[in-house]
Motif scaffolding. Structure first.
Motif, PDB file in Angstrom:
ATOM      1  N   HIS A   1       0.836  -1.193   0.000  1.00 41.21           N
ATOM      2  CA  HIS A   1       0.000   0.000   0.000  1.00 41.21           C
ATOM      3  C   HIS A   1       0.875   1.250   0.000  1.00 41.21           C
ATOM      4  CE1 HIS A   1      -3.489  -2.535   1.152  1.00 41.21           C
ATOM      5  NE2 HIS A   1      -2.572  -3.213   1.825  1.00 41.21           N
ATOM      6  N   TYR A   2       0.339   2.336  -0.470  1.00 44.56           N
ATOM      7  CA  TYR A   2       1.155   3.546  -0.590  1.00 44.56           C
ATOM      8  C   TYR A   2       1.689   4.011   0.759  1.00 44.56           C
ATOM      9  CZ  TYR A   2      -2.961   6.337   0.853  1.00 44.56           C
ATOM     10  OH  TYR A   2      -4.034   6.878   1.538  1.00 44.56           O
ATOM     11  N   ARG A   3       1.002   3.698   1.839  1.00 49.62           N
ATOM     12  CA  ARG A   3       1.478   4.098   3.167  1.00 49.62           C
ATOM     13  C   ARG A   3       2.028   2.936   3.983  1.00 49.62           C
ATOM     14  NH1 ARG A   3      -3.488   7.330   5.740  1.00 49.62           N
ATOM     15  NH2 ARG A   3      -4.540   5.412   5.074  1.00 49.62           N
ATOM     16  N   ARG A   4       2.001   1.738   3.416  1.00 51.30           N
ATOM     17  CA  ARG A   4       2.422   0.553   4.176  1.00 51.30           C
ATOM     18  C   ARG A   4       3.293  -0.318   3.290  1.00 51.30           C
ATOM     19  NH1 ARG A   4      -2.439  -1.115   5.931  1.00 51.30           N
ATOM     20  NH2 ARG A   4      -2.291  -0.272   8.044  1.00 51.30           N
ATOM     21  N   HIS A   5       4.538  -0.551   3.722  1.00 48.45           N
ATOM     22  CA  HIS A   5       5.513  -1.271   2.901  1.00 48.45           C
ATOM     23  C   HIS A   5       6.236  -2.353   3.694  1.00 48.45           C
ATOM     24  CE1 HIS A   5       5.809   1.183  -0.850  1.00 48.45           C
ATOM     25  NE2 HIS A   5       5.278   2.115  -0.074  1.00 48.45           N
ATOM     26  N   PHE A   6       6.770  -3.332   2.966  1.00 51.47           N
ATOM     27  CA  PHE A   6       7.697  -4.284   3.561  1.00 51.47           C
ATOM     28  C   PHE A   6       9.028  -3.569   3.791  1.00 51.47           C
ATOM     29  CE2 PHE A   6       4.917  -7.405   1.323  1.00 51.47           C
ATOM     30  CZ  PHE A   6       4.582  -8.179   2.434  1.00 51.47           C
ATOM     31  N   THR A   7       9.565  -3.718   4.987  1.00 46.98           N
ATOM     32  CA  THR A   7      10.811  -3.036   5.352  1.00 46.98           C
ATOM     33  C   THR A   7      11.765  -4.006   6.040  1.00 46.98           C
ATOM     34  OG1 THR A   7       9.787  -2.311   7.426  1.00 46.98           O
ATOM     35  CG2 THR A   7       9.771  -0.750   5.582  1.00 46.98           C
ATOM     36  N   ARG A   8      13.019  -3.584   6.143  1.00 45.47           N
ATOM     37  CA  ARG A   8      14.015  -4.402   6.821  1.00 45.47           C
ATOM     38  C   ARG A   8      13.710  -4.509   8.305  1.00 45.47           C
ATOM     39  NH1 ARG A   8      16.751  -0.382   4.271  1.00 45.47           N
ATOM     40  NH2 ARG A   8      17.339  -0.886   2.128  1.00 45.47           N
ATOM     41  N   ARG A   9      13.330  -3.398   8.899  1.00 45.69           N
ATOM     42  CA  ARG A   9      13.102  -3.335  10.345  1.00 45.69           C
ATOM     43  C   ARG A   9      12.224  -2.134  10.639  1.00 45.69           C
ATOM     44  NH1 ARG A   9      17.961   0.048  12.901  1.00 45.69           N
ATOM     45  NH2 ARG A   9      18.392   1.382  11.108  1.00 45.69           N
ATOM     46  N   GLU A  10      11.730  -2.082  11.858  1.00 49.31           N
ATOM     47  CA  GLU A  10      10.921  -0.946  12.300  1.00 49.31           C
ATOM     48  C   GLU A  10      11.832   0.077  12.973  1.00 49.31           C
ATOM     49  OE1 GLU A  10       7.537   1.192  12.290  1.00 49.31           O
ATOM     50  OE2 GLU A  10       7.808  -0.813  11.449  1.00 49.31           O
ATOM     51  N   VAL A  11      11.700   1.332  12.595  1.00 55.15           N
ATOM     52  CA  VAL A  11      12.448   2.411  13.231  1.00 55.15           C
ATOM     53  C   VAL A  11      11.464   3.454  13.754  1.00 55.15           C
ATOM     54  CG1 VAL A  11      14.525   2.058  11.848  1.00 55.15           C
ATOM     55  CG2 VAL A  11      12.740   3.617  11.022  1.00 55.15           C
ATOM     56  N   ARG A  12      11.874   4.195  14.755  1.00 49.07           N
ATOM     57  CA  ARG A  12      10.981   5.163  15.385  1.00 49.07           C
ATOM     58  C   ARG A  12      10.624   6.332  14.465  1.00 49.07           C
ATOM     59  NH1 ARG A  12       9.924   5.226  20.771  1.00 49.07           N
ATOM     60  NH2 ARG A  12      10.909   3.614  22.050  1.00 49.07           N
ATOM     61  N   ASP A  13      11.639   6.857  13.808  1.00 50.42           N
ATOM     62  CA  ASP A  13      11.427   8.031  12.966  1.00 50.42           C
ATOM     63  C   ASP A  13      10.621   7.656  11.720  1.00 50.42           C
ATOM     64  OD1 ASP A  13      12.209  10.938  12.317  1.00 50.42           O
ATOM     65  OD2 ASP A  13      12.788   9.840  10.512  1.00 50.42           O
ATOM     66  N   VAL A  14       9.479   8.299  11.547  1.00 46.65           N
ATOM     67  CA  VAL A  14       8.583   7.959  10.448  1.00 46.65           C
ATOM     68  C   VAL A  14       9.247   8.198   9.100  1.00 46.65           C
ATOM     69  CG1 VAL A  14       6.389   8.504   9.346  1.00 46.65           C
ATOM     70  CG2 VAL A  14       6.522   8.386  11.832  1.00 46.65           C
ATOM     71  N   GLU A  15       9.929   9.322   8.945  1.00 51.41           N
ATOM     72  CA  GLU A  15      10.568   9.630   7.673  1.00 51.41           C
ATOM     73  C   GLU A  15      11.671   8.623   7.362  1.00 51.41           C
ATOM     74  OE1 GLU A  15      10.804  11.710   4.134  1.00 51.41           O
ATOM     75  OE2 GLU A  15       9.327  11.888   5.753  1.00 51.41           O
ATOM     76  N   ALA A  16      12.355   8.157   8.382  1.00 53.56           N
ATOM     77  CA  ALA A  16      13.448   7.200   8.186  1.00 53.56           C
ATOM     78  C   ALA A  16      12.942   5.831   7.721  1.00 53.56           C
ATOM     79  CB  ALA A  16      14.247   7.040   9.477  1.00 53.56           C
ATOM     80  N   ARG A  17      11.673   5.567   7.935  1.00 49.05           N
ATOM     81  CA  ARG A  17      11.125   4.276   7.514  1.00 49.05           C
ATOM     82  C   ARG A  17      11.202   4.101   5.996  1.00 49.05           C
ATOM     83  NH1 ARG A  17       5.826   4.637  11.481  1.00 49.05           N
ATOM     84  NH2 ARG A  17       7.035   4.573  13.429  1.00 49.05           N
ATOM     85  N   LYS A  18      11.161   5.202   5.274  1.00 48.42           N
ATOM     86  CA  LYS A  18      11.261   5.118   3.812  1.00 48.42           C
ATOM     87  C   LYS A  18      12.587   4.488   3.399  1.00 48.42           C
ATOM     88  CE  LYS A  18       8.411   9.246   3.064  1.00 48.42           C
ATOM     89  NZ  LYS A  18       8.404  10.639   2.555  1.00 48.42           N
ATOM     90  N   GLN A  19      13.626   4.755   4.179  1.00 49.41           N
ATOM     91  CA  GLN A  19      14.953   4.225   3.856  1.00 49.41           C
ATOM     92  C   GLN A  19      15.066   2.742   4.185  1.00 49.41           C
ATOM     93  OE1 GLN A  19      16.769   6.392   2.195  1.00 49.41           O
ATOM     94  NE2 GLN A  19      15.099   7.843   2.596  1.00 49.41           N
ATOM     95  N   GLU A  20      14.085   2.209   4.906  1.00 48.93           N
ATOM     96  CA  GLU A  20      14.101   0.789   5.279  1.00 48.93           C
ATOM     97  C   GLU A  20      13.323  -0.086   4.295  1.00 48.93           C
ATOM     98  OE1 GLU A  20      15.848  -0.552   7.717  1.00 48.93           O
ATOM     99  OE2 GLU A  20      16.650   1.407   8.284  1.00 48.93           O
ATOM    100  N   ILE A  21      12.655   0.531   3.316  1.00 44.63           N
ATOM    101  CA  ILE A  21      11.893  -0.243   2.333  1.00 44.63           C
ATOM    102  C   ILE A  21      12.841  -1.112   1.519  1.00 44.63           C
ATOM    103  CG2 ILE A  21      10.440  -0.073   0.259  1.00 44.63           C
ATOM    104  CD1 ILE A  21       9.285   2.511   1.454  1.00 44.63           C
ATOM    105  N   LEU A  22      12.466  -2.356   1.307  1.00 39.69           N
ATOM    106  CA  LEU A  22      13.335  -3.309   0.622  1.00 39.69           C
ATOM    107  C   LEU A  22      13.624  -2.874  -0.813  1.00 39.69           C
ATOM    108  CD1 LEU A  22      11.763  -6.647   1.880  1.00 39.69           C
ATOM    109  CD2 LEU A  22      13.883  -5.585   2.664  1.00 39.69           C
ATOM    110  N   THR A  23      14.852  -3.039  -1.220  1.00 40.89           N
ATOM    111  CA  THR A  23      15.271  -2.700  -2.580  1.00 40.89           C
ATOM    112  C   THR A  23      15.026  -3.887  -3.510  1.00 40.89           C
ATOM    113  OG1 THR A  23      17.519  -3.534  -2.293  1.00 40.89           O
ATOM    114  CG2 THR A  23      17.086  -1.236  -1.638  1.00 40.89           C
TER     115      THR A  23
END
Length: 261
Positions: free
Chosen positions: A78-100
């Motif tokens: 979903h546009y606001r919900r993605h598979f990521t490496r891990r959960e981080v506190r900073d919301v903006e930083a979560r974009k950097q955790e999205i799987l490549t």
């Protein structure tokens, strides 16, 4: 490896630029004059106009019917919900955790299916949670059809309904042959529910019935067919009010739901 992970969206939003991601404007048939710059779900064989009731599943259907047959893996986020490496506190930083794309290739070489980490309810089963949150009609109808048309799925259905955890959000990535098998089974079942449950008078939220029902059917299909899967972290790209969410959960659990349609 040809991987297409659709990002279901209905408005402009930040999108990851990795080549494996395909932003899809869901329900585009209802807004033909709107161009978000995303692929519309209303080309070829599609159910785009049913988006108010099928939610992100209109993208799922579109990919099933229209993506190239030699696509190796197909997924949905979903546009606001993605598979990521891990959960981080900073919301903006979560974009950097999205799987490549490279990370997805490594994961999918090992696992034919990737699903979100389990969502746990602890104090109630999947069935009771669904019935407290929604009108029971849709899930009841799905069970009745499974009982008649797919009795071999009934034990898996009952196990999933009695659990206190599930893989939610209609998010996954699947090997193409499994994706095709799942969609064939899922949309046949949902079509039956659509013809047998009268949602006249239901509000906009409850009218998303087929999206809600399908969230639990994914585990039923995986369970019955013995499909191996990997669980992956999922991050929400916006702040969430957990106090409000917790209060709503308890309210649904302990206060009677208005069943007037």
């Amino acid at each position: 490896m040809d991987i297409k992970i659709m990002i279901a969206a209905h408005k402009p939003y930040w999108m990851p630029q990795e080549p494996c991601y395909l932003p899809v404007h869901v329900g585009h048939a209802l807004h033909p004059g709107t161009d978000l710059g995303y692929t519309g779900d209303d080309t070829g064989d599609n159910i785009s106009a049913k988006n108010p009731h099928y939610c992100e599943l209109t993208a799922l259907y579109w990919a099933w019917k229209n993506l190239a047959a030699d696509t190796d893996f197909i997924g949905l986020v979903h546009y606001r919900r993605h598979f990521t490496r891990r959960e981080v506190r900073d919301v903006e930083a979560r974009k950097q955790e999205i799987l490549t794309a490279t990370e997805w290739e490594d994961i999918l070489r090992e696992s034919p299916v990737v699903v979100p980490k389990k969502r746990r309810y602890y104090i109630e089963s999947n069935r009771s949670h669904y019935n407290h949150a929604h009108h029971a009609d849709g899930l009841d109808c799905a069970e009745n059809y499974i009982r008649v048309a797919y009795p071999e799925y009934l034990p898996a259905f009952e196990r999933v309904m009695n659990r206190t955890w599930a893989h939610m959000f209609n998010m996954f990535v699947m090997r193409r042959d499994l994706y095709d098998e799942y969609c064939k089974w899922l949309f046949e079942l949902l079509t039956i529910v659509e013809t047998r449950v009268d949602i006249t008078g239901w509000d906009a939220y409850e009218s998303r019935i087929y999206g809600f029902v399908s969230e639990l059917l994914l585990d039923v299909w995986l369970e019955k067919n013995g499909i191996a899967y990997r669980e992956q972290n999922v991050s929400f790209l916006e702040p969430q009010d957990w106090l409000k969410k917790g209060g709503a959960f308890l309210k649904r659990k302990f206060l009677p739901k208005n069943k007037e349609h």
